[in-house]
Design an enzyme around this catalytic site. Structure first.
Site, PDB file in Angstrom:
ATOM      1  N   LYS A  55      -2.676 -14.271   7.672  1.00  0.00           N
ATOM      2  CA  LYS A  55      -2.974 -14.536   9.077  1.00  0.00           C
ATOM      3  C   LYS A  55      -4.497 -14.595   9.279  1.00  0.00           C
ATOM      4  CE  LYS A  55      -2.125 -12.922  13.733  1.00  0.00           C
ATOM      5  NZ  LYS A  55      -1.634 -11.889  14.619  1.00  0.00           N
TER       6      LYS A  55
ATOM      7  N   GLU B 190      -6.819  -9.114  -1.542  1.00  0.00           N
ATOM      8  CA  GLU B 190      -5.848  -9.355  -2.626  1.00  0.00           C
ATOM      9  C   GLU B 190      -5.431 -10.829  -2.627  1.00  0.00           C
ATOM     10  OE1 GLU B 190      -5.579  -7.223  -0.136  1.00  0.00           O
ATOM     11  OE2 GLU B 190      -4.860  -5.255  -0.779  1.00  0.00           O
TER      12      GLU B 190
ATOM     13  N   GLY C  80       1.464  -9.657  11.894  1.00  0.00           N
ATOM     14  CA  GLY C  80       1.820  -9.819  10.483  1.00  0.00           C
ATOM     15  C   GLY C  80       3.208  -9.300  10.152  1.00  0.00           C
ATOM     16  N   ARG C  81       3.516  -8.068  10.556  1.00  0.00           N
ATOM     17  CA  ARG C  81       4.816  -7.480  10.182  1.00  0.00           C
ATOM     18  C   ARG C  81       5.968  -8.030  11.018  1.00  0.00           C
ATOM     19  NH1 ARG C  81       1.276  -4.006  12.182  1.00  0.00           N
ATOM     20  NH2 ARG C  81       1.637  -2.999  14.180  1.00  0.00           N
TER      21      ARG C  81
ATOM     22  N   HIS D 179      22.173   8.665  -7.587  1.00  0.00           N
ATOM     23  CA  HIS D 179      21.867   9.253  -8.895  1.00  0.00           C
ATOM     24  C   HIS D 179      20.440   9.762  -8.904  1.00  0.00           C
ATOM     25  CE1 HIS D 179      25.679   7.720 -10.338  1.00  0.00           C
ATOM     26  NE2 HIS D 179      25.422   6.696  -9.539  1.00  0.00           N
TER      27      HIS D 179
ATOM     28  N   LYS E 170      -9.554  -0.169   3.890  1.00  0.00           N
ATOM     29  CA  LYS E 170     -10.060  -1.486   3.477  1.00  0.00           C
ATOM     30  C   LYS E 170     -11.579  -1.455   3.359  1.00  0.00           C
ATOM     31  CE  LYS E 170      -6.600  -4.386   5.769  1.00  0.00           C
ATOM     32  NZ  LYS E 170      -6.390  -5.359   6.824  1.00  0.00           N
TER      33      LYS E 170
ATOM     34  N   GLU F 268       3.971   1.112  10.279  1.00  0.00           N
ATOM     35  CA  GLU F 268       2.706   0.473  10.670  1.00  0.00           C
ATOM     36  C   GLU F 268       2.671   0.266  12.195  1.00  0.00           C
ATOM     37  OE1 GLU F 268       1.444  -3.535   9.287  1.00  0.00           O
ATOM     38  OE2 GLU F 268      -0.250  -2.555   8.343  1.00  0.00           O
TER      39      GLU F 268
END
Ligand code: F6P
Length: 522
Positions: free
Chosen positions: A199, A205, A256-257, A373, A485, A342
Site C-alpha cells: 500500500k 522487505e 492493509g489488514r 497433539h 520499523k 493489529e
C-alpha cells in the site's frame, strides 16, 4: 467522552460475573433452551456459544452496555464514510469493496463509484494477463508483507477447490525467513508474472524482494511487462521502474489488514478467475448487510465482540485459542491474529488517554488435529483458562476421503471434552482427571463455498470493529508497529558504516548484542 467503564451497566456486569462463575458449563449445557438462546445462524454460517459461561442476564446487560457506548452511531459512522480512523483522519470503507451496490448501506456515491472502479480495474488486469490467447501463465511471484500478503495467502489456500484448470502456481514472498529464492530462480520468465504489493510502497522487505527479483531476471527480455505493482502510492511504483499501465491502485480507505477484498487478491483471482472472487465478495456482503441492519440482540458480530469483552474484562482470560479444523481454513489463525491484534491491541483510548480496562486479548492457535497433539494438553488440564474457538465445515463436497468427517468428529469431541471434562480414573490417579468447565465456541460454515468463506472473514472483521468501537479504540491505525520499523532501519543503516562508534548510542544490553554481531561479521 465517557468510556465503557463509566456506565452503571459496567458495575452491573462485574457484579454478575461471580454469579455466573458458580455455574459449571457442564451443568449449563444440560438445559435444552440454551440452543435457542445461544446458537445463531445466517444463511452460510452457524455460531454456537452454548459452551461458554454466559447466561441471558449477562447478555442483557452487555446489550444495554453496547447501546450506552454509542455502538449504533459508531456503526452508522463507519458505514457512511466518516473518518473513523481518527489518527490518520480517514474513513475505513473496505466493506464498500464488496457491498457498494447495497442501497441499504449509507455509502456516499463517490465511494460506491470508487469501489466499482476498483473491481473493474482488477478485471481489466485479469483479462489482459489471463485472456484465452494469453493463458500461458504458469507462475506468479507475489511479494508483500503483513496485510499485503496474509489475505491472499489465506485465500489462495481456502479457494483451492475452486481453481480453474491450469491455474498458475503462486509463490508468496514476505519476511525473508524462507528460502524461496531457489524456487524462483528456476522459473521461466516468459510465463511468470511478478506482483509487488505494498500500500505504501515502502515496506523494506517488499522493496528488497523487488530488487532481488530484478537481479534474477535481469537478462529476460521485456520482463518489466510482466511486473505488476499493487499500491496506493503509484508514483513510488513508477520511480521503482514499473510501467504505468501495470500499476493497480487500491483506495486509500482500504487498510492493509482489510485489503483481501481489493486488488491485493489478484494472484488468487489469476487462479480462480473473477467469478469465484465475486462469490467470495457476495458472501461478505451478506454479512455486511446482517451487521448493519440487524438489531443489537440478534447481531452476531456484536454478540461475539461482547462475549470477548465479557471474557477479557469479566473473567480476565487473556488469550483465545483459534482452532480451524479444515484444510481450507488452515491459515485462518494467522489471518485473524493480524486482524484482531493489529486492530485492537492498543491501550490508547480515543479522547481519553490510556485504557483502564482490557482491550484485545492474544489470539493464537494451530489447525486441528495438529493442535490436539500439542497445546490441547494445557487447554484441558493447565492452570489457566483460555477459551477455545473451533471453526469447521459441515458439508465439504470436495472431500472424497472422509477426512472432513474425521475433522468434525475431533472438533466436536474437543469442545465437549473442554466443557464437560471427565471424572474417569481411579482416586489414586488424579492426573487422569479432566476438570471441564472450560469455554468452547464452535463456528461452522454450512457448506464449503467461496460465499461462506467471505461471510466468515467479514464476520471476524465486524466483530473486531464492534469490539474496538465499544472500547473507544481506533481499530484502523497501527502506530505500535512503527517504533520497531524505525529502530531496525537505523541499525541496518549503521551496520553498513565503517566504524562502530554508533553502537555506543544504545543501552548496554543492546550494545552487547550489536557487538556480538559485528564481531562475527566484520
Ligand atoms: O507493519 C505493519 C503494516 O503497517 C501493516 O498494517 C501493513 O499491512 C503492512 O505493514 C504492509 O504495509 P504495505 O502494504 O504498505 O507494504
Amino acid at each position: 467522552m465517557p468510556v465503557i467503564t463509566d456506565f452503571p451497566e459496567w458495575e452491573e456486569l462485574k457484579k454478575h460475573v461471580p454469579v455466573v462463575s458458580k455455574n459449571n458449563i457442564n451443568k449449563l449445557i444440560q438445559d435444552p433452551d440454551r440452543i435457542n438462546k445461544f446458537v445463531f445462524k445466517t444463511e452460510r454460517l452457524l455460531f454456537d456459544i452454548t459452551k461458554n459461561k454466559i447466561d441471558s442476564t449477562a447478555l442483557d446487560i452487555l446489550f444495554r452496555l453496547a447501546e450506552k457506548t454509542g455502538f449504533n452511531q459508531k456503526k452508522q459512522d463507519f458505514f457512511s464514510g466518516k473518518p473513523v480512523n481518527t489518527t490518520e483522519n480517514r474513513p475505513a470503507l473496505h466493506h464498500a469493496l464488496r457491498s457498494y451496490e447495497n442501497k441499504t448501506l449509507p455509502y456516499p456515491e463517490n465511494i460506491r463509484a470508487e469501489a466499482r472502479q476498483s473491481l473493474a480495474s482488477i478485471e481489466t488486469i485479469y483479462n489482459r494477463f489471463c485472456s484465452t490467447d494469453n493463458k500461458k501463465i504458469t507462475d506468479v511471484i507475489f511479494a508483500g508483507i503483513g496485510g499485503s500478503i496474509t489475505g491472499p495467502k489465506f485465500l489462495s489456500n481456502a479457494l483451492k477447490p475452486f481453481f480453474k484448470e491450469n491455474a498458475p502456481a503462486v509463490h508468496f514472498l514476505s519476511s525473508p525467513v524462507t528460502d524461496v529464492k531457489s524456487i524462483i530462480e528456476n522459473l521461466d520468465p516468459k510465463t511468470t508474472i511478478v506482483i509487488i504489493a505494498s500500500k505504501s510502497f515502502s515496506s523494506v522487505e517488499t522493496i528488497k524482494w523487488w530488487s532481488v527479483i530484478q537481479n534474477i531476471f535481469v537478462n529476460a527480455p521485456d520482463f518489466q511487462k510482466h511486473c505488476l505493482a499493487i499500491t496506493a502510492a503509484p508514483q513510488k511504483a513508477i520511480d521503482a521502474g514499473f510501467p504505468e499501465e501495470n500499476i493497480v491502485h487500491f483506495p486509500t480507505w482500504t487498510g492493509g489488514r482489510y485489503s483481501i477484498w481489493s486488488a491485493i487478491s489478484l494472484p488468487v483471482i489469476f487462479q480462480t478467475g473473477p467469478e469465484v472472487f465475486h462469490k467470495f465478495l457476495n458472501g461478505a456482503a451478506e454479512m455486511d448487510h446482517h451487521f448493519f441492519t440487524t438489531e443489537t440482540s440478534k447481531n452476531i458480530p456484536l454478540i461475539f465482540a461482547l462475549l470477548d469483552i465479557w471474557h477479557s474484562n469479566g473473567f480476565e482470560y487473556s488469550t483465545r485459542a483459534l482452532l480451524p479444523y479444515h484444510p481450507g481454513l488452515s491459515l485462518l489463525t494467522e489471518y485473524v491474529q493480524q486482524l484482531e491484534m493489529e486492530s485492537n491491541g492498543k491501550s490508547f483510548v480515543i479522547e481519553n488517554g490510556i485504557a483502564n480496562y482490557k482491550t484485545s486479548g492474544i489470539v493464537w492457535g494451530l489447525p486441528g488435529t495438529d493442535c490436539q497433539h500439542s497445546f490441547m494438553q494445557l487447554l484441558h488440564q493447565g492452570t489457566g483458562i483460555h477459551p477455545a474457538e473451533f471453526v469447521g465445515i459441515l458439508k465439504d463436497s470436495f472431500n472424497s476421503d472422509h477426512f472432513n468427517e474425521m475433522l468434525v468428529a475431533n472438533m466436536i469431541a474437543q469442545s465437549t471434552g473442554l466443557a464437560c471434562g471427565s471424572e474417569t480414573g481411579d482416586a489414586d490417579e488424579p492426573y487422569r482427571r479432566f476438570p471441564g468447565d472450560r469455554p468452547a465456541t464452535v463456528i461452522f460454515l454450512k457448506e464449503y463455498t467461496p460465499e461462506a468463506i467471505g461471510s466468515l472473514l467479514a464476520f471476524y472483521e465486524h466483530r473486531t470493529f464492534a469490539e474496538g468501537a465499544m472500547l473507544s479504540i481506533n481499530s484502523f491505525d497501527q502506530w505500535g508497529v512503527e517504533l520497531g520499523k524505525q529502530l531496525a532501519v537505523n541499525i541496518l543503516d549503521n551496520l553498513n558504516t565503517s566504524n562502530n562508534d554508533w553502537i555506543k548510542s544504545y543501552d548496554k544490553s543492546t550494545q552487547n548484542l550489536l557487538q556480538e554481531f559485528t564481531r562475527k561479521n566484520r
